[in-house]
Every structure is written in structure tokens, then in C-alpha cells.
Design a protein around this motif. Sequence first.
Motif, PDB file in Angstrom:
ATOM      1  N   SER A   1      -7.714   9.149  -3.303  1.00 19.70           N
ATOM      2  CA  SER A   1      -6.816   9.784  -4.687  1.00 19.70           C
ATOM      3  C   SER A   1      -6.237   8.155  -4.720  1.00 19.70           C
ATOM      4  O   SER A   1      -5.962   8.457  -5.729  1.00 19.70           O
ATOM      5  CB  SER A   1      -6.131  11.025  -4.714  1.00 19.70           C
ATOM      6  N   SER A   2      -6.328   7.545  -3.561  1.00 21.90           N
ATOM      7  CA  SER A   2      -5.449   6.146  -3.581  1.00 21.90           C
ATOM      8  C   SER A   2      -6.400   4.796  -4.240  1.00 21.90           C
ATOM      9  O   SER A   2      -5.759   3.489  -3.745  1.00 21.90           O
ATOM     10  CB  SER A   2      -4.320   5.768  -2.164  1.00 21.90           C
TER      11      SER A   2
ATOM     12  N   LEU B   1      -7.607   1.331   0.696  1.00 22.82           N
ATOM     13  CA  LEU B   1      -6.895   1.878  -0.867  1.00 22.82           C
ATOM     14  C   LEU B   1      -8.150   3.148  -1.435  1.00 22.82           C
ATOM     15  O   LEU B   1      -8.842   1.948  -2.062  1.00 22.82           O
ATOM     16  CB  LEU B   1      -5.791   1.463  -1.793  1.00 22.82           C
TER      17      LEU B   1
ATOM     18  N   ALA C   1       0.096   7.882  -6.059  1.00 28.73           N
ATOM     19  CA  ALA C   1      -1.329   8.195  -6.117  1.00 28.73           C
ATOM     20  C   ALA C   1      -1.647   9.405  -6.759  1.00 28.73           C
ATOM     21  O   ALA C   1      -2.203   8.974  -8.189  1.00 28.73           O
ATOM     22  CB  ALA C   1      -2.283   7.235  -4.817  1.00 28.73           C
TER      23      ALA C   1
ATOM     24  N   ARG D   1       0.925  -1.421   0.280  1.00 24.70           N
ATOM     25  CA  ARG D   1       0.272   0.128   0.064  1.00 24.70           C
ATOM     26  C   ARG D   1       0.877   1.273  -0.450  1.00 24.70           C
ATOM     27  O   ARG D   1       0.580   1.951  -0.851  1.00 24.70           O
ATOM     28  CB  ARG D   1      -0.348   0.139   1.032  1.00 24.70           C
ATOM     29  N   THR D   2       1.793   1.241   1.006  1.00 23.26           N
ATOM     30  CA  THR D   2       2.561   2.478   0.840  1.00 23.26           C
ATOM     31  C   THR D   2       3.171   2.689  -0.538  1.00 23.26           C
ATOM     32  O   THR D   2       3.541   3.982  -0.694  1.00 23.26           O
ATOM     33  CB  THR D   2       4.297   2.152   1.691  1.00 23.26           C
TER      34      THR D   2
ATOM     35  N   THR E   1       0.577   4.839  -2.264  1.00 21.57           N
ATOM     36  CA  THR E   1       0.055   5.861  -1.621  1.00 21.57           C
ATOM     37  C   THR E   1       0.550   7.509  -2.155  1.00 21.57           C
ATOM     38  O   THR E   1       0.266   8.504  -2.148  1.00 21.57           O
ATOM     39  CB  THR E   1      -0.426   5.608  -0.282  1.00 21.57           C
ATOM     40  N   THR E   2       2.459   6.288  -2.221  1.00 18.91           N
ATOM     41  CA  THR E   2       3.066   7.635  -2.302  1.00 18.91           C
ATOM     42  C   THR E   2       2.970   8.159  -3.471  1.00 18.91           C
ATOM     43  O   THR E   2       3.880   9.665  -4.061  1.00 18.91           O
ATOM     44  CB  THR E   2       5.198   6.817  -2.332  1.00 18.91           C
TER      45      THR E   2
END
Length: 533
Positions: A224-225, A221, A180, A173-174, A177-178
Motif C-alpha cells: 500500500s506504500s 516502498l 499512504a 519514506r516515513t 508510509t505515514t
Amino acid sequence: MVSPAMLVHFPLIFLSFVALSLASPLRTGRHINHFNHHNSAVQPVLLLNSSAGPSSSVTPASSSSFPATMTTTSQAPAGTSSPSVSSKYVIAHFMVGNSYPYTVDNWLADIFLAHSSGIDGFALNVGVDSWQPSQVANAYQAALQSGSGFKLFMSFDMSSLPCTTASDAANLRTYITTYATHPNQLLYNGRVMASTFSGETCTFGQGSVASGWSTQFVQQLTGSSAVHFVPSFFVDPSQFNSYSGVIDGMFNWNSGWPIQVTTSYVSSIPGLLGDIASGLSSTVNSVLSNVIGSTTPDDTYISSLAAMGGGKTYMAAVSPWFFTHYGPSTYNKNWIYLSDDHLYATRWESLIKIRDQVDFVQIISWNDFGESHYIGPIEGAQPMSQAWVDGNDHTGWLNLTSYYASAFKTGSYPTPAKDQLIMWSRPHAASASASNDPVGKPTNYQITSDNVWAVVLATSPATVVLSTSSSQSQTFNVPAGVSKLAVPIQPGGTMSGTLTRGGQTVIDLQATDFTFEANPTTYNFNVLVVASP
């Protein structure tokens, strides 16, 4: 640490072939200071013209030393009835594990080259190494710096990345999200595109695979992710419905090659193996023409995704080659997939015929050197594959990539802007015995043929001469558009071609430092690709 070998679970249509070749479906992770992964004698003269208008025959005009054979002449698919640019993408699979020494400038060079070749983005295959996130950051920085609009998305390599605990999912997930909201992140249907290699056994500490991916990845998520998740799970398509609420589509990794064609498969057809060895093209083509570039694997995925409802995304694979040669002391992967008979061009043409049902085409690969299907430059850090990679440039296939990517995305074959000739051949005879190779002959070596393969992109009718020596050549009269040609090659042979028109030589292409060997030191079923500028 080397991740354990993993048996790919093919769709049921291919299960009957798995027992025929235990080597072919073996997939392994591999480490060499850094991570990367993957499994990842005919003389047909196949000829296909894709210019507009009535089908034109490509005719051999003359011959010396050996006869020409014309086995297929047909019209290439015309695309949709009303061609238009659509939300279709051509992506190349990029092994981040082979980028250890890369700088942002290296990424920039690859991005510019890929973009100029009709490729819209890279699927970044990431593994477990601690340094890989920094290379992913370099990739995104380079994409932005390029100003080209080139897109990137994560392709999690689940044959390397751990996936047994909830914290393992947090690592995935990182990545999402980093990047996205990064300008070069590929968004599809308004969501962050994400894919995998494998992952069909991952539970992330939950009670099932579906629950693991759903609760620990997809559902966490949001905003925006939020992800558009199109993994490559090696499961039978009839099981896709068990991932309802998890997947937004599927990537059909193994559709890039006719993986069912093994030595055992060919041996089961009376006389076919002998015809391959002796170069009797008519028999070979009549049997194998239905599997080279076949869309049967695509049809199975497409129908299974359609049964799930909701307009699922289908990502197909296209690949130019496959040969891997690792011994038991390393990754224990030593086999070929059938890649003859202009596989790359033929597979593209098959996908263009069904383009209305295909959302993405992913090229396997940009830089997976260990499996010999790279189309990008030989650079970065190889996974101990130098013995069969070094000196065997493949960037000539980018000429074809540009042509076919345009046809896939627009639905109409472009008119060649200039004459081009692309040729490729292996470095030694299929039946050769190597003098010093403890790994041994690759599984399925018997199904490949000793040929020089060629594709011509002609702006108008022309004459093409393919030569393997001063006394062995074949002349073809080719029409405008695409023509697929081949001539046999014997030990001692070279590789050259010319294209002339109106008495003027337009292309004079010579493969330097290439000789087809009878007695190689080691086995190498990779190819050298040469192309006119």
C-alpha cells in the motif's frame, strides 16, 4: 543555515540561453526561522475569445489620449473531439515552509478556497525543518475534515533535504508510509503519488543517483506504500532513460515561464528591446508570441518520456508571474522571468490544446511569496519577502484558475456562469530608478512592459472600458467567452474597468490604494491583481 545555491540544469534546447543570464537559473534554499525555498515595455492588446462557435473579433470601440492596438484575435482551443472527465489533475504547489504559524483552521480555509477554484490538491513542498512534519499532519487532518475529497501528496524539496546517506532516504519514506492509506492521499495508478523539487544529485550513499533513488526509496516502498514517482529532476530529457525503473514520469518545473527570454535574448533581435521600451506591440507580439505559453518544453519532455515506454506520467507547470528580489546578504536572487502578455491564461490555453498528452498541471504556486507567483492569500510566514508582497493580492487569478482547470479536466471550455473582470499591473514603471534600494534593479527588468493587463469572462457580448486615469481610457466590444485585453499605463496612473451591457453597468471594478509610480523607494516588479467578485 542556508543551503548552497544550485544551478538548474535546463534541457538542451535552452542551454544556449543559460550563459545569457547567470541570475535566472539560480535556485537557493533559504531559512527565516523556518525553511522555504525556490528560485524558484510593450503595449500589446492581446485579445482571445474562447466561446463556442466561429471566432469573434474583439474590437476597440473608441479611445482617448492613446490609441488601442489589436494584435491577436483567435479562437481558443476546443479541446478533444469527445470531451469527457478523465483522470487529469490540477495541483497547486504549496510551500510548507511558509506555514509555520498555521493551525488546522488555516489549512481548512486554504483547502476550501483552492477546491472551490478547481484545484484538486496540494503538492506539499517539505524541507529540512523539524516542525514541518507537524504541519503536514495538520494539512492531512484539514483535508479530511473538509469533506471535499481534496488530495495531498509529498513534494520533497531536495535543495533543502539531505540526501547523501541511506538514513536520509528513510526520512523520505516515513512521509510516504505515514500517509499512504490516508483518505486524502492522492493515489495515481493505484500507487502513492510522490514528487520532488530537484534531487538529480542525490545518491543516498549509493554509487549513482539512479541507484540511490531506486534502492533506497522506490524499491523499499511496497504494498500500500508503493509510490508513483514523478520528480522534478533538472536534467536534460535525453537522460531520462538513465532513470528507467526509478521514475514513473517527470514534472517539468521550468515549463511555467519562457525562461529563455532574457534581456540578452531580446537584445539579440534587432530593434526588439527598443520596441518593448516604446510600446510598439506589433513587433513585440510577432517575435514573442511563439514563446509566451509555448509547449516546446512540454514536447521535449513528452517525447523523451514516451521513448522510455510504459505510459509515463507527464506533469506540466503553469504560473502567473515571477519576480524575486533578494540581495547578496540573504538569498542573492534578484531577477524576473517574462510574465507579461497574459502568461497565465495563454499557458493554460496551450496546455489545454495538448491535454491528451498531459496528466497533471501543477500551478506554481499557491504560496511561494518570495518568487511572486502565489495565487493564494497572503498569510502564514513570509521568507523576508514583505517588501514586494504585502499589499499585492493575487487571489483574483483564482477566477481564471477555475475556468481553465475545468477546460483542462473535461476537454471543453465552460460557458461563463457570470461576467467577470480580472486586472493586474506592476506598481511602478520598468525604467524607474528607486531612491533607496541597495539590492538594485532585477536582472531582465528591461523585458517587461508598462501595462494594465486584463482578462474578461463574458456571458454574452458586452462593452468593456479600461481606464488608467480620468482622461485615459479604452473601450472594447467583447464577445461571449474569454477576451484578453491590455492598455498602457503611465506614472500617476490608476487601474479601473467596467463592463456594460444594454446600457446597464454589470461590473465596476476599481483598484483602491493603487498608483503607478515614477519614483519608487524600492524596486517591485510584482503585481496587484484585482477582480470582480
